[in-house]
Scaffold this motif. Structure first.
Motif, PDB file in Angstrom:
ATOM      1  N   TRP A 131       0.844  -1.203   0.000  1.00  0.00           N
ATOM      2  CA  TRP A 131       0.000   0.000   0.000  1.00  0.00           C
ATOM      3  C   TRP A 131       0.877   1.250   0.000  1.00  0.00           C
ATOM      4  CZ3 TRP A 131      -0.159   4.291   3.050  1.00  0.00           C
ATOM      5  CH2 TRP A 131      -1.179   5.212   2.756  1.00  0.00           C
ATOM      6  N   SER A 132       0.532   2.207  -0.862  1.00  0.00           N
ATOM      7  CA  SER A 132       1.153   3.524  -0.859  1.00  0.00           C
ATOM      8  C   SER A 132       0.058   4.536  -1.178  1.00  0.00           C
ATOM      9  CB  SER A 132       2.279   3.607  -1.895  1.00  0.00           C
ATOM     10  OG  SER A 132       1.744   3.604  -3.215  1.00  0.00           O
ATOM     11  N   LEU A 133       0.434   5.782  -1.296  1.00  0.00           N
ATOM     12  CA  LEU A 133      -0.543   6.816  -1.634  1.00  0.00           C
ATOM     13  C   LEU A 133      -1.162   6.575  -3.010  1.00  0.00           C
ATOM     14  CD1 LEU A 133       1.263  10.009  -0.271  1.00  0.00           C
ATOM     15  CD2 LEU A 133      -0.625   8.733   0.769  1.00  0.00           C
ATOM     16  N   LYS A 134      -0.539   5.713  -3.807  1.00  0.00           N
ATOM     17  CA  LYS A 134      -1.085   5.374  -5.123  1.00  0.00           C
ATOM     18  C   LYS A 134      -2.160   4.294  -5.045  1.00  0.00           C
ATOM     19  CE  LYS A 134       3.307   6.525  -7.372  1.00  0.00           C
ATOM     20  NZ  LYS A 134       4.465   5.990  -8.147  1.00  0.00           N
ATOM     21  N   GLY A 135      -2.321   3.671  -3.868  1.00  0.00           N
ATOM     22  CA  GLY A 135      -3.347   2.656  -3.711  1.00  0.00           C
ATOM     23  C   GLY A 135      -2.788   1.327  -3.236  1.00  0.00           C
ATOM     24  N   LEU A 136      -3.644   0.311  -3.278  1.00  0.00           N
ATOM     25  CA  LEU A 136      -3.313  -1.019  -2.789  1.00  0.00           C
ATOM     26  C   LEU A 136      -3.047  -1.965  -3.950  1.00  0.00           C
ATOM     27  CD1 LEU A 136      -3.282  -2.817  -0.108  1.00  0.00           C
ATOM     28  CD2 LEU A 136      -5.560  -3.551  -0.852  1.00  0.00           C
ATOM     29  N   GLU A 192     -10.760 -13.656   4.435  1.00  0.00           N
ATOM     30  CA  GLU A 192     -12.106 -14.225   4.367  1.00  0.00           C
ATOM     31  C   GLU A 192     -13.148 -13.169   4.741  1.00  0.00           C
ATOM     32  OE1 GLU A 192     -14.759 -17.934   6.158  1.00  0.00           O
ATOM     33  OE2 GLU A 192     -12.580 -17.911   6.418  1.00  0.00           O
ATOM     34  N   TYR A 193     -12.726 -12.168   5.516  1.00  0.00           N
ATOM     35  CA  TYR A 193     -13.678 -11.176   6.019  1.00  0.00           C
ATOM     36  C   TYR A 193     -13.485  -9.773   5.432  1.00  0.00           C
ATOM     37  CZ  TYR A 193     -14.967 -14.682   9.414  1.00  0.00           C
ATOM     38  OH  TYR A 193     -15.409 -15.842   9.996  1.00  0.00           O
ATOM     39  N   LEU A 194     -12.274  -9.445   4.997  1.00  0.00           N
ATOM     40  CA  LEU A 194     -12.021  -8.116   4.462  1.00  0.00           C
ATOM     41  C   LEU A 194     -11.572  -8.226   3.013  1.00  0.00           C
ATOM     42  CD1 LEU A 194     -11.494  -7.846   7.684  1.00  0.00           C
ATOM     43  CD2 LEU A 194     -10.393  -5.687   7.061  1.00  0.00           C
ATOM     44  N   ASP A 195     -12.266  -7.528   2.119  1.00  0.00           N
ATOM     45  CA  ASP A 195     -11.839  -7.508   0.722  1.00  0.00           C
ATOM     46  C   ASP A 195     -10.769  -6.434   0.543  1.00  0.00           C
ATOM     47  OD1 ASP A 195     -13.141  -5.013   0.555  1.00  0.00           O
ATOM     48  OD2 ASP A 195     -14.931  -5.869  -0.372  1.00  0.00           O
ATOM     49  N   ASN A 196     -10.254  -6.314  -0.676  1.00  0.00           N
ATOM     50  CA  ASN A 196      -9.139  -5.399  -0.908  1.00  0.00           C
ATOM     51  C   ASN A 196      -9.511  -3.945  -0.639  1.00  0.00           C
ATOM     52  OD1 ASN A 196      -7.717  -7.671  -1.593  1.00  0.00           O
ATOM     53  ND2 ASN A 196      -7.222  -7.024  -3.680  1.00  0.00           N
ATOM     54  N   HIS A 197     -10.747  -3.578  -0.912  1.00  0.00           N
ATOM     55  CA  HIS A 197     -11.181  -2.210  -0.640  1.00  0.00           C
ATOM     56  C   HIS A 197     -11.154  -1.927   0.860  1.00  0.00           C
ATOM     57  CE1 HIS A 197     -13.408   1.552  -1.015  1.00  0.00           C
ATOM     58  NE2 HIS A 197     -14.207   1.123  -0.049  1.00  0.00           N
ATOM     59  N   GLU A 198     -11.601  -2.885   1.655  1.00  0.00           N
ATOM     60  CA  GLU A 198     -11.609  -2.709   3.111  1.00  0.00           C
ATOM     61  C   GLU A 198     -10.192  -2.717   3.675  1.00  0.00           C
ATOM     62  OE1 GLU A 198     -15.881  -4.786   4.198  1.00  0.00           O
ATOM     63  OE2 GLU A 198     -14.217  -6.045   3.488  1.00  0.00           O
ATOM     64  N   LEU A 199      -9.338  -3.553   3.129  1.00  0.00           N
ATOM     65  CA  LEU A 199      -7.939  -3.554   3.549  1.00  0.00           C
ATOM     66  C   LEU A 199      -7.285  -2.207   3.262  1.00  0.00           C
ATOM     67  CD1 LEU A 199      -6.795  -7.067   2.250  1.00  0.00           C
ATOM     68  CD2 LEU A 199      -7.320  -6.432   4.618  1.00  0.00           C
ATOM     69  N   GLN A 200      -7.534  -1.688   2.073  1.00  0.00           N
ATOM     70  CA  GLN A 200      -6.952  -0.400   1.696  1.00  0.00           C
ATOM     71  C   GLN A 200      -7.416   0.710   2.633  1.00  0.00           C
ATOM     72  OE1 GLN A 200      -6.439   0.775  -2.427  1.00  0.00           O
ATOM     73  NE2 GLN A 200      -7.632   2.630  -2.046  1.00  0.00           N
ATOM     74  N   LEU A 245      -5.418   0.434   5.931  1.00  0.00           N
ATOM     75  CA  LEU A 245      -4.007   0.784   5.744  1.00  0.00           C
ATOM     76  C   LEU A 245      -3.825   2.271   5.458  1.00  0.00           C
ATOM     77  CD1 LEU A 245      -2.877  -2.305   3.638  1.00  0.00           C
ATOM     78  CD2 LEU A 245      -2.349  -1.843   6.038  1.00  0.00           C
ATOM     79  N   ALA A 246      -4.813   2.884   4.820  1.00  0.00           N
ATOM     80  CA  ALA A 246      -4.702   4.300   4.462  1.00  0.00           C
ATOM     81  C   ALA A 246      -5.054   5.234   5.614  1.00  0.00           C
ATOM     82  CB  ALA A 246      -5.612   4.601   3.267  1.00  0.00           C
ATOM     83  N   THR A 247      -5.864   4.764   6.556  1.00  0.00           N
ATOM     84  CA  THR A 247      -6.404   5.690   7.558  1.00  0.00           C
ATOM     85  C   THR A 247      -5.972   5.403   8.981  1.00  0.00           C
ATOM     86  OG1 THR A 247      -8.421   4.346   7.822  1.00  0.00           O
ATOM     87  CG2 THR A 247      -8.461   6.090   6.146  1.00  0.00           C
ATOM     88  N   HIS A 248      -5.601   4.184   9.301  1.00  0.00           N
ATOM     89  CA  HIS A 248      -5.304   3.857  10.707  1.00  0.00           C
ATOM     90  C   HIS A 248      -3.848   4.179  11.033  1.00  0.00           C
ATOM     91  CE1 HIS A 248      -6.212   1.964  14.534  1.00  0.00           C
ATOM     92  NE2 HIS A 248      -5.019   1.384  14.473  1.00  0.00           N
ATOM     93  N   ARG A 249      -3.636   4.965  12.041  1.00  0.00           N
ATOM     94  CA  ARG A 249      -2.298   5.334  12.475  1.00  0.00           C
ATOM     95  C   ARG A 249      -2.207   5.246  13.988  1.00  0.00           C
ATOM     96  NH1 ARG A 249      -1.968   4.329   8.019  1.00  0.00           N
ATOM     97  NH2 ARG A 249      -1.019   5.438   6.283  1.00  0.00           N
ATOM     98  N   PRO A 250      -1.025   4.865  14.542  1.00  0.00           N
ATOM     99  CA  PRO A 250       0.230   4.565  13.853  1.00  0.00           C
ATOM    100  C   PRO A 250       0.091   3.373  12.908  1.00  0.00           C
ATOM    101  CG  PRO A 250       0.591   4.839  16.221  1.00  0.00           C
ATOM    102  CD  PRO A 250      -0.883   4.759  16.013  1.00  0.00           C
ATOM    103  N   ALA A 251       0.824   3.442  11.816  1.00  0.00           N
ATOM    104  CA  ALA A 251       0.667   2.444  10.761  1.00  0.00           C
ATOM    105  C   ALA A 251       0.947   1.028  11.247  1.00  0.00           C
ATOM    106  CB  ALA A 251       1.578   2.796   9.584  1.00  0.00           C
TER     107      ALA A 251
END
Length: 284
Positions: free
Chosen positions: A141-146, A213-221, A224-230
């Motif tokens: 994941w980067s600022l360009k996406g997942l 099984e529970y989180l798709d790529n959109h949810e993972l992204q 990773l993009a919003t939760h900090r500390p990373a």
């Protein structure tokens, strides 16, 4: 010329809400002086404590191989030679783990059906190496996406590739737990290995399928993009999977890669370990 790279790592494994034993195992390490780090996730299978043994054997074997990598000889080599040495360490570690599991099965009939997946990332300076066997995954994941860096060795992935199953339907398919490649099944196991150059700061996330099984790529992204500390994303992601049902063991490793300017980020828990065939293998 390689850019300056700072690395920080963290990980967690969780038994989930249903299973009586954690058959996952995870290990991670960041070198205190060199820009070198790795994460390894293994998802065992086989019951009777066999899955947990297989996953532990795998992370311990790979950790030993990687611990012997950063030597004066390695540091004196060219980047091309260093890449070859890392690739050789990855392949050697997976080969040794595979045979150690097979030997353990021969010593104990209760372990006859044990095996494990494995996924790993190794970063040296701006060079990323990813390898996997089975359906445990690695993401970038980067600022360009997942970007999903691995492609599952599974029946449902083959069906997706053939156009007979959608990715959405694959998450609830009756054969979603059937994998086509694993350690401890055959004398020969072929890891899928890829190399990348890290040009931007990023997060690398590795996980067992108890998460996906529970989180798709959109949810993972989103996480990773919003939760900090990373580095605490591993806790958040596991909590999300447990809230979704937690039917399987869940393991998540996070590597924070800061490229460019010198970073003040310090490694968290720089070295940790946690336990938890052309044939189709089904995990119970």
């Amino acid at each position: 010329m390689s850019r300056s790279v700072a690395l920080a790592v963290n990980g967690r494994t969780d038994i989930g809400q249903v299973r009586e034993e954690n058959e996952d195992a995870i290990t991670w390490f960041a070198h205190p002086e060199q820009p070198f780090a790795y994460v390894v996730v293994a998802d065992g299978m086989g019951g009777y404590s066999g899955g947990s043994l297989a996953s532990r054997i795998t992370i311990q074997t790979l950790s030993l191989c990687f611990s012997q990598l950063i030597t004066p000889t390695f540091l004196a080599c060219s980047p091309e030679q260093q890449k070859l040495m890392i690739d050789a360490a990855v392949r050697s570690g997976i080969y040794k783990a595979n045979h150690a599991i097979i030997d353990a099965k021969a010593d104990n009939p209760d372990f006859a059906h044990m095996g494990t997946t494995v996924v790993l990332t190794v970063v040296w300076k701006d060079q990323l190496t990813v390898a996997h066997v089975g359906d445990s995954r690695a993401y970038h994941w980067s600022l360009k996406g997942l970007t999903q860096l691995t492609r599952d060795h599974s029946v449902v992935q083959e069906m997706i590739d053939a156009g007979t199953l959608s990715e959405e339907a694959a998450r609830t398919s009756e054969v979603r737990n059937h994998i086509t490649r694993a350690l401890g099944v055959h004398d020969d196991v072929e890891p899928e290995l890829k190399s990348y150059r890290l040009t931007d700061s990023a997060l690398l996330m590795l996980c067992s399928d108890g998460l996906t099984e529970y989180l798709d790529n959109h949810e993972l992204q989103h996480v990773l993009a919003t939760h900090r500390p990373a580095l605490e994303c591993c806790y958040r992601l596991i909590d999300e999977a447990n809230h979704g049902g937690g039917k399987d063991n869940i393991s998540v490793g996070i590597m924070e890669v800061t490229v460019g300017a010198r970073s003040s980020v310090a490694p968290v828990a720089p070295s940790q370990t946690a336990d938890g065939e052309d044939t189709t293998i089904r995990r119970n």
